[in-house]
Write an enzyme that holds these catalytic residues in place. Structure first.
Site, PDB file in Angstrom:
ATOM      1  CB  CYS A  18     111.289  11.401  47.436  1.00 47.17           C
ATOM      2  SG  CYS A  18     110.006  11.168  48.683  1.00 47.17           S
ATOM      3  CE1 TYR A  19     111.075  12.339  53.312  1.00 47.84           C
ATOM      4  CE2 TYR A  19     109.313  10.734  53.068  1.00 47.84           C
ATOM      5  CZ  TYR A  19     109.735  12.003  53.427  1.00 47.84           C
ATOM      6  OH  TYR A  19     108.828  12.920  53.892  1.00 47.84           O
TER       7      TYR A  19
END
Length: 310
Positions: free
Chosen positions: A117-118
């Protein structure tokens, strides 16, 4: 209509549950999951994974490696949502908008590693700028990001939503040892020549991310400013279905960013903010950590692979 058989391995976690929800009503797919008593049985898992057209692994890293190693059927295609294979040269990185060739590579791949995600936000911002020569590969990059607590998995969700009321803090910074497992992924796929400083955090909201990358213009090539950085991103993502770049006029009117603004979507919104007087620029990304940051990205990659399968 011929239905593709899709095995979701690990459909009980936050990512797996959302993938199942996104796919369960689709008439072109037949979903396969294991009953609770068989989920940790290596033999039953191997049978299921070798019987499907596409397997989506929503597992911790080591079980994901074991599941991938159990594949003997050469026709099986895999999307791994864990971080086990994200820097493995034998796997195609599942970020279709990363460059002009990536969607085609994903469509033809047997092994696709879903981005973290990041890293999705960091790579989306930095990759085009590094490749265009506007940000040098050896720039001392710092990435700050705040995610909803679902990014911590089932245990974190239970802590905030379990019986007895919320027990999680309003805000918590973590990864203080500067050894977060997403950091090598950001370095590799953003084209950086050295390890960035990555500072993640969780907030007391279920899902969504605001990610920021500050830049000092004095450390960039002469003539590089916020406008040039914005225009590079705008050109790179022109026509992309799931990535938008805010215009500079729109960005100038912003006073805050809401990490939950794109929840429930597979969209990623980028922006460039600057202060010419101080020679500083802030790159930002807003998206759903369970959407473009996880399950939405997996479904996007699955659709590319299914289209290639005919």
């Amino acid at each position: 209509m011929t239905q593709a058989l899709v095995f979701i391995d690990g459909d009980q976690g936050t990512t797996g549950l959302q993938i199942h929800e996104r796919l369960r009503e689709r008439p072109d797919l037949r979903l396969l999951t294991l009953p609770e008593g068989q989920r940790k049985d290596p033999r039953r898992r191997a049978e299921a994974i070798n019987a499907c057209d596409v397997a989506i692994l929503c597992l911790p890293d080591e079980p994901a490696r074991q599941a991938a190693a159990s594949i003997s059927n050469p026709a099986v295609r895999v999307i791994d949502a864990s971080s086990a294979h994200r820097t493995d040269a034998g796997w195609v990185y599942g970020f279709p908008e990363m460059n002009a060739e990536q969607a085609g590579l994903i469509a033809q791949a047997r092994r696709v590693s879903n981005p973290g995600c990041y890293p999705t936000g960091a790579i989306a911002l930095l990759g085009p700028l590094v490749r265009a020569g506007l940000v040098p590969p050896d720039y001392p990059v710092t990435v700050h990001a705040v995610s909803g607590y679902s990014g911590g998995g089932r245990a974190s969700v239970d802590a905030y939503e379990g019986a007895g009321g919320p027990r999680g803090p309003a805000f918590q910074l973590y990864g203080l040892g500067l050894a977060h497992k997403h950091t090598p992924e950001i370095e590799r796929h953003a084209g950086l020549a050295q390890r960035p400083v990555f500072v993640p955090a969780y907030g007391a909201f279920r899902q969504g991310i605001v990610l920021t990358v500050p830049l000092q213009l004095r450390l960039l090539a002469p003539g590089v400013d916020g406008r040039r950085l914005h225009d590079c991103l705008q050109r790179h993502y022109a026509g992309a279905a799931h990535v938008q770049v805010a215009s500079q006029e729109e960005a100038a009117g912003h006073t805050h960013l809401d990490p939950q603004a794109l929840n429930g979507t597979n969209d990623l919104r980028l922006a460039v903010y600057g202060n010419p007087q101080h020679g500083q620029v802030l790159l930002t990304a807003v998206f759903d950590n369970l959407g473009k940051g996880a399950s939405g990205a997996a479904v996007q990659n699955l659709d590319l692979m299914l289209a290639a399968m005919g």
